[in-house]
Design a protein around this motif. Structure first.
Motif, PDB file in Angstrom:
ATOM      1  N   LYS A 203       0.816  -1.211   0.000  1.00  0.00           N
ATOM      2  CA  LYS A 203       0.000   0.000   0.000  1.00  0.00           C
ATOM      3  C   LYS A 203       0.852   1.264   0.000  1.00  0.00           C
ATOM      4  O   LYS A 203       0.605   2.202  -0.769  1.00  0.00           O
ATOM      5  CB  LYS A 203      -0.924  -0.030   1.220  1.00  0.00           C
ATOM      6  N   TYR A 207       0.994   4.326  -3.044  1.00  0.00           N
ATOM      7  CA  TYR A 207       0.685   5.748  -2.934  1.00  0.00           C
ATOM      8  C   TYR A 207       1.890   6.609  -3.308  1.00  0.00           C
ATOM      9  O   TYR A 207       1.744   7.664  -3.942  1.00  0.00           O
ATOM     10  CB  TYR A 207       0.179   6.075  -1.530  1.00  0.00           C
ATOM     11  N   GLU A 282      -4.465   9.554   2.230  1.00  0.00           N
ATOM     12  CA  GLU A 282      -3.447   8.544   1.951  1.00  0.00           C
ATOM     13  C   GLU A 282      -2.282   9.134   1.151  1.00  0.00           C
ATOM     14  O   GLU A 282      -1.161   8.612   1.199  1.00  0.00           O
ATOM     15  CB  GLU A 282      -4.064   7.386   1.159  1.00  0.00           C
TER      16      GLU A 282
END
Length: 458
Positions: A203, A207, A282
């Motif tokens: 993850k 990003y 995020e």
């Protein structure tokens, strides 16, 4: 060898595009990408790309296929341009291979690689076909991936340097440049889900990669404009409605999340200097002061790639909060298993025009399947013709509703290497025998030639 494209087949059922709706300068084209068709992966100084490495990892690609040879376009480009000329297309969207031009991604340039695209562009212009050049269609130099690839913030500068070299070399003949093709796929599949090269499922890496790619877009736009002020610059985005797999409330939220990642994560900051609200938090750890202004740059056109709606479902085990869903069992599907919904295409085009206010070019649209020659050697791909007929008609409806649509490019000119599907999924208007590399125009090539012919003014 290739077969000439004969007169179009006549009268198949379904609504036809009203060509009177089109601008006089409407562009009919075809699209390809470097790794999917060029081959010559180890010739004339080309460096390794992440796809060269990924394809050699067991189980990644159907049948263990690779792009080492692909369609051998590197050696057969003149034959392929002749096919385009026979079809009557006015524009060819291709991508330059970063590792062919800069084998290590930066530093010393490879003149043999640059000379290949000189030959390609010059031959296109001789055939009166406009070259549309995309800087990045997923084949990152492996040497840069070894330094972190898109997770390394320095890549924005590396990409800008690459863009500058390309603009300087070809900008006297190429007027339309795209920075990226489908950044949502290359980042989501490559860094979050691990389905595509470089095969990361993390993850945080995802990003970072997304933000740095957006920075690279802005830096490349600046680099091209500095060298070629008259260039027409855009970016190419997936635009596909995201629908919940079922009526469960959690699936509706999953669809909204996937929409933010798939449809909004790149065009929103590039056009409005803001990330989509659902995932803006995020993106914050990767940002520095001034980044959003660096990303948001004036563009001249907006590229839409569309095939079908996509579906989402909630998945508590997913690090992003959603999983890929399935279309309804009742949905009509292409041979590739993608749902057929031309009304969604119409609505996407209208929405993109209203949201971004830029001239729209459909840079990819097409239908995949398992086309094979019959006993006579002909490829009667009626399903593809029906799909293209329905979708171009839907495009006409979007134009009638006011959308400023200036061109349409079929994916793809040739059957090619279709990423994880290898050579099992054929999207071409032209059939390629991957053993002999013989090209054979399909019935859809003749149909497309017939669609184009009445609109040509030259």
């Amino acid at each position: 060898m290739n077969d000439k494209i004969a007169a179009p087949q006549s009268e198949l059922p379904g609504a036809e595009l009203d060509t009177a709706l089109l601008r006089p300068d409407f562009l009919w084209g075809v699209s390809t990408s470097s790794y999917q068709i060029e081959g010559a992966a180890h010739e004339d100084g080309r460096g390794l790309s992440i796809w060269d490495v990924f394809c050699r990892q067991k189980g990644r690609i159907a049948n263990g296929d690779t792009g080492d040879i692909a369609c051998d376009h590197y050696h057969r480009y003149a034959e392929d341009i002749a096919l385009m000329r026979d079809m009557g297309v006015r524009a060819y969207r291709f991508s330059t291979a970063w590792p062919r031009l800069l084998p290590r991604g930066r530093g010393a340039a490879n003149e043999q690689g640059f000379a290949f695209y000189d030959r390609l562009i010059d031959r296109l212009l001789e055939a009166r076909i406009e070259p549309w050049l995309c800087l990045y269609h997923w084949d990152l130099p492996q040497s840069l991936d070894d330094l972190g690839g898109w997770t390394n913030r320095d890549i924005a500068g590396w990409f800008a340097d690459y863009a500058a070299l390309v603009a300087q070399r070809y900008g006297d003949r190429v007027k339309h440049f795209a920075t990226f093709n489908e950044p949502s796929v290359s980042t989501l599949f490559g860094y979050a889900l691990g389905w595509n090269a470089p095969g990361i499922a993390d993850k945080s890496s995802y990003y970072k990669a997304a933000h740095h790619l957006n920075l690279a877009h802005g830096a490349a736009v600046d680099a091209i404009r500095d060298l070629r002020p008259s260039a027409l610059i855009g970016a190419i985005h997936n635009r596909q409605p995201v629908l919940p797999e079922s009526g469960k409330p959690e699936n509706a939220h999953a669809a909204a999340l996937l929409d933010a990642h798939w449809n909004l994560l790149f065009p929103e900051p590039q056009s409005f200097a803001a990330y989509p609200a659902l995932i803006a938090h995020e993106m914050e750890p990767s940002q520095k002061a001034g980044d959003m202004a660096r990303i948001c740059r004036r563009l001249d056109w907006f590229g839409v790639n569309h095939y079908s709606p996509i579906y989402a479902r909630a998945d508590a085990a997913s690090q992003l909060g959603f999983a890929w869903g399935k279309p309804p069992a009742s949905a009509q599907q292409t041979g590739a298993g993608w749902s057929i919904h031309p009304d969604a295409f119409r609505d996407v085009l209208i929405a993109a025009w209203r949201r971004y206010g830029l001239p729209i070019y459909v840079t990819e649209n097409g239908s995949g399947g398992n086309d094979a020659p019959d006993a006579t050697g002909a490829i009667a791909d009626k399903a593809r013709i029906d799909y293209l007929r329905a979708y171009t008609h839907a495009m006409g409806e979007a134009i009638r509703a006011g959308a400023d649509i200036r061109g349409y490019f079929v994916w793809s000119l040739l059957d090619n290497f279709e990423w994880g599907a290898g050579f099992t999924n054929r999207f071409g208007l032209v059939h390629v025998d991957f053993k002999t590399l013989r090209r054979t125009p399909k019935a859809s090539a003749r149909w497309y030639a017939g669609l184009i012919r009445p609109t040509r003014k030259d």
